[in-house]
Design a protein around this motif. Sequence first.
Motif, PDB file in Angstrom:
ATOM      1  N   ASN A 187       3.273   4.287   3.474  1.00 47.67           N
ATOM      2  CA  ASN A 187       3.101   3.725   4.805  1.00 47.67           C
ATOM      3  C   ASN A 187       2.174   2.510   4.765  1.00 47.67           C
ATOM      4  O   ASN A 187       0.980   2.630   4.530  1.00 47.67           O
ATOM      5  CB  ASN A 187       2.511   4.812   5.727  1.00 47.67           C
ATOM      6  N   SER A 189       1.060   0.642   7.022  1.00 44.39           N
ATOM      7  CA  SER A 189       0.063   0.458   8.082  1.00 44.39           C
ATOM      8  C   SER A 189      -1.313   0.956   7.637  1.00 44.39           C
ATOM      9  O   SER A 189      -2.333   0.544   8.182  1.00 44.39           O
ATOM     10  CB  SER A 189       0.508   1.139   9.372  1.00 44.39           C
ATOM     11  N   ARG A 298       2.282  10.937   1.810  1.00 43.35           N
ATOM     12  CA  ARG A 298       1.703  11.130   3.125  1.00 43.35           C
ATOM     13  C   ARG A 298       0.297  10.545   3.220  1.00 43.35           C
ATOM     14  O   ARG A 298      -0.467  10.665   2.325  1.00 43.35           O
ATOM     15  CB  ARG A 298       1.634  12.623   3.463  1.00 43.35           C
TER      16      ARG A 298
END
Lengths: 298, 354
Positions: A187, A189, A298
């Motif tokens: 991810n 971000s 994750r």
Amino acid sequence: MSDGVAMPRDGKGAARGRRAPLSSLWLLAPAAVLFLFVFILPVGEVALWSVQGEAGLSAENYEAALGAGPYRTILFGTLQLSFGVACACILVGYPAAYFLASRPPRNRTLLLLLILTPLWVSVLVRTFGWIVVLGREGLVNSMLIGIGAVDGPLQMLYTRGAVYIAMVQVLLPVAILVMFSTMTTINRSLLMASRILGASPWRGFVHIFLPLSAGGAVNAWMLTFVLALGFFITPALVGGPKETMIANLIATQITLTLDWGLGSALGMVLVIAGFTVVGAIALLFRRATGLSGHGGSR
Amino acid sequence: MKKLLWSLSVGAAIVGGAGDAALAQSGNKSITIANYGGAWAETLNRICIEPFTKETGITVTQAATEDSLAQIRVQQTTKNILWDIAPTERSGLPVSSKNGWLEPIDWSVVDPDNKLPPVARKQYAIGAIAYSTTIGVRTDKLPEGKSFGGWKDFWDVKTFPGPRTLRNSPAENLEFALIADGVKPSEVYNVLRSPEGVDRAFRKLDEIKPAITVWWTSGQQPVQLLASGEVFYATAFNGRIQQLQKDKLPVRIIWDGGSLDVSYYSIVKGARNVADAQKFMNYCWNTPTRLAEIARAMPYSSFNPDIYKILSADEAKELPTSPANLDVQFALDSEYWAENLPRIQKRWEAWRLQ
């Protein structure tokens, strides 16, 4: 402040919570049956051959394979070479995979195609390419002599270096693909957040991207290492007198001296050594990071 | 001739396709010949197999193999016999004979006129053709005014500098080393039968080792090494060097001290069609007209002396068994290697890695 960007350590807990229910285990049945017939049974038979002596069970083949002598030297040489090749694949492939993963999706397709194309060309052809490039009268030597950098042709072919170059080239696309697939799941971000919180891009990379992509790199390493262990044609064609791989040796035992016992023992030793190294790396990685080797997504 | 790794699949595809086509058009009788593929398989197809099928109605299929001995063993242990005729060269013949994996040859069918010499007329095999492992020399790389003669010169890296290649196998190379060390070709096995003789050969090999840039493993390799200038001197199968000559490369073949070897074919124990396999052996490998045609297609020669009545003198002198060439070579002793290879192979690996 720095603790704030440490990687999440919830990998184990999450994995435990997703154990498959028993009722869906039948999905594994076809694979298990195939695995039994094409792997477990044949390897079991090979294991039997390896311990059959003149009279009953015997360890003589393992003594020949592991005792001081040429076979042990070749075994260690093979492990060493594969280790080095796998490391080189990660070192060269990681930046490439990073570059690829940071392109916008529509640009990736062409780049991925460029990386995949060599995979479709047979290993034999690719190895022959290196013979043309590295030979005494090959491309590199002609160029070097042409610009006057050297007087006579350099011996590049039939050296350990040639085996490294050729094997890394053959295995590199595999390593890049494995790492790339992990990197695309990260991810981005999180990186942006780290910048907002004041981290430099380098710091963000080291503390967020690197740990999260490490699982992919370890997987890629293990895959290339195992593939390198079984290499046969490349070292035979571009390697020097000392670059005999264990696979070449096994072929000699099976086809030439017809010593199937010793050939089987060498094969078993190779399988066990491969599992041991891969297992140890996986374990070390898990210890060090608390993550399983399946990409810290994750 | 053989072990052309990379052409094997292509050869198998061609041969396999031809076999299927033949199977479709003809009846129930068939034999399967295992073979090394490549040019040799194509030659057999054209000169023997197609006319044989036309005349007898018996279909002949070629199956590609790299290592016939290991596959014969598998077929015998699993009792699943796929081949009627199989190549049994080098240690293949002594090892398979000893283990009872072969059918005896019925010589009243295969060689009724008793034309073949004993070397080609074995209990379990016919010597189809002979080939030679000879030295190939790049004549353009020879030092000015020097002429290259044989194994002594191969070892003489001062007079004849340059990279060399030998086969990655103790068989032949120990013999070559002894000849370079002054042993007469006819005497090599007497010397090799003693442990001191083997030591002597390895000591002599020590001398040449630094000049060997690569140990070749497949038949096409030394030819490519010569053609690309990677090595100046190489051992290679005679036919392949002669192919380079046909391609106008500056390569010379040295018969002196060459190792003459026989390409044997046997009938596998339990084969489905033993009688027709014997007929084919006679038809293809003991009929002078066809043998002469084979020799013209590829410079490998039969043992049936009648072929020299058909071939011209020029054609004959290119063959490994022509009288002049025969005199300067030695015959590879496959019995010796069947017995000693496993032991010496281990020493060879150790020596090569040192």
